[in-house]
Design a protein around this motif. Structure first.
Motif, PDB file in Angstrom:
ATOM      1  N   THR A 142      60.547  27.403  20.422  1.00  0.00           N
ATOM      2  CA  THR A 142      59.816  26.227  20.875  1.00  0.00           C
ATOM      3  C   THR A 142      58.347  26.317  20.475  1.00  0.00           C
ATOM      4  O   THR A 142      57.761  25.335  19.996  1.00  0.00           O
ATOM      5  N   THR A 143      57.770  27.486  20.625  1.00  0.00           N
ATOM      6  CA  THR A 143      56.366  27.683  20.243  1.00  0.00           C
ATOM      7  C   THR A 143      56.181  27.450  18.749  1.00  0.00           C
ATOM      8  O   THR A 143      55.216  26.800  18.333  1.00  0.00           O
ATOM      9  N   ARG A 144      57.099  27.982  17.943  1.00  0.00           N
ATOM     10  CA  ARG A 144      56.981  27.796  16.492  1.00  0.00           C
ATOM     11  C   ARG A 144      57.065  26.319  16.109  1.00  0.00           C
ATOM     12  O   ARG A 144      56.353  25.857  15.222  1.00  0.00           O
ATOM     13  N   LEU A 145      57.920  25.558  16.791  1.00  0.00           N
ATOM     14  CA  LEU A 145      58.015  24.126  16.504  1.00  0.00           C
ATOM     15  C   LEU A 145      56.726  23.417  16.900  1.00  0.00           C
ATOM     16  O   LEU A 145      56.217  22.566  16.160  1.00  0.00           O
ATOM     17  N   GLU A 146      56.200  23.763  18.067  1.00  0.00           N
ATOM     18  CA  GLU A 146      54.959  23.140  18.531  1.00  0.00           C
ATOM     19  C   GLU A 146      53.790  23.439  17.597  1.00  0.00           C
ATOM     20  O   GLU A 146      52.891  22.609  17.441  1.00  0.00           O
ATOM     21  N   GLU A 147      53.790  24.598  16.962  1.00  0.00           N
ATOM     22  CA  GLU A 147      52.725  24.979  16.032  1.00  0.00           C
ATOM     23  C   GLU A 147      52.659  24.039  14.826  1.00  0.00           C
ATOM     24  O   GLU A 147      51.595  23.846  14.248  1.00  0.00           O
ATOM     25  N   LEU A 148      53.793  23.463  14.462  1.00  0.00           N
ATOM     26  CA  LEU A 148      53.813  22.548  13.316  1.00  0.00           C
ATOM     27  C   LEU A 148      53.129  21.221  13.626  1.00  0.00           C
ATOM     28  O   LEU A 148      52.657  20.540  12.718  1.00  0.00           O
ATOM     29  N   GLY A 149      53.089  20.864  14.885  1.00  0.00           N
ATOM     30  CA  GLY A 149      52.477  19.591  15.254  1.00  0.00           C
ATOM     31  C   GLY A 149      53.402  18.421  14.953  1.00  0.00           C
ATOM     32  O   GLY A 149      54.613  18.576  14.820  1.00  0.00           O
ATOM     33  N   ASP A 150      52.810  17.247  14.787  1.00  0.00           N
ATOM     34  CA  ASP A 150      53.569  16.018  14.549  1.00  0.00           C
ATOM     35  C   ASP A 150      53.846  15.879  13.052  1.00  0.00           C
ATOM     36  O   ASP A 150      53.060  15.289  12.305  1.00  0.00           O
ATOM     37  N   THR A 151      54.969  16.416  12.613  1.00  0.00           N
ATOM     38  CA  THR A 151      55.291  16.402  11.191  1.00  0.00           C
ATOM     39  C   THR A 151      55.602  14.995  10.679  1.00  0.00           C
ATOM     40  O   THR A 151      55.325  14.685   9.524  1.00  0.00           O
ATOM     41  N   GLU A 152      56.158  14.171  11.531  1.00  0.00           N
ATOM     42  CA  GLU A 152      56.471  12.804  11.113  1.00  0.00           C
ATOM     43  C   GLU A 152      55.200  12.003  10.838  1.00  0.00           C
ATOM     44  O   GLU A 152      55.110  11.276   9.860  1.00  0.00           O
ATOM     45  N   ALA A 153      54.231  12.159  11.729  1.00  0.00           N
ATOM     46  CA  ALA A 153      52.944  11.447  11.540  1.00  0.00           C
ATOM     47  C   ALA A 153      52.262  11.940  10.270  1.00  0.00           C
ATOM     48  O   ALA A 153      51.694  11.136   9.506  1.00  0.00           O
ATOM     49  N   ALA A 154      52.307  13.231  10.027  1.00  0.00           N
ATOM     50  CA  ALA A 154      51.698  13.793   8.811  1.00  0.00           C
ATOM     51  C   ALA A 154      52.406  13.264   7.565  1.00  0.00           C
ATOM     52  O   ALA A 154      51.761  12.949   6.559  1.00  0.00           O
TER      53      ALA A 154
END
Length: 127
Positions: free
Chosen positions: A107-119
């Motif tokens: 979960t932490t690793r996913l949160e580190e990526l941030g909003d990938t769709e917006a990017a």
């Protein structure tokens, strides 16, 4: 960074995010499985502890066991079953903790990526 490089990075991040979501789902499944196993092991350990206590105390179980001449054997067997249940419980607790840790890390690793769709949308718009 050029618009093409930004788009490529955004695409890579989206793929990574999808992979991490899959890992999270798998970790959630393992956590559910270990939770069920842990509950079962706790129940078994309590049951086996009760069996030993019945043989150690003056109870109908111990009286019958003594009258039939099987008390020492019964107590030995039940004690071994209790010890096995305790070991299985400890093992289940460790596996459950590992599953919790795995889920938290994923979960932490996913949160580190941030909003990938917006990017990704922003990178498409910039191109």
């Amino acid at each position: 960074m050029t618009p093409d490089e930004t788009l490529a990075a955004a695409i890579a991040d989206r793929v990574e995010a999808a992979s991490r979501r899959t890992r999270i789902e798998a970790a959630q499944q393992r956590l559910a499985e270990t939770s069920a196993t842990l509950a079962d092991r706790k129940s078994t350990a309590v049951h086996e502890e009760t069996d030993v206590e019945r043989l150690e105390k003056l109870s109908w179980t111990s009286v019958v066991s003594r009258l039939t001449g099987n008390h020492a054997t019964d107590l030995e067997r039940e004690s071994a079953e209790r010890d096995a249940a305790r070991y299985a419980l400890r093992e289940a607790e460790v596996r459950h903790q590992q599953a919790q840790t795995e889920l938290a890390a994923a979960t932490t690793r996913l949160e580190e990526l941030g909003d990938t769709e917006a990017a990704y949308v922003a990178a498409l718009a910039a191109k």
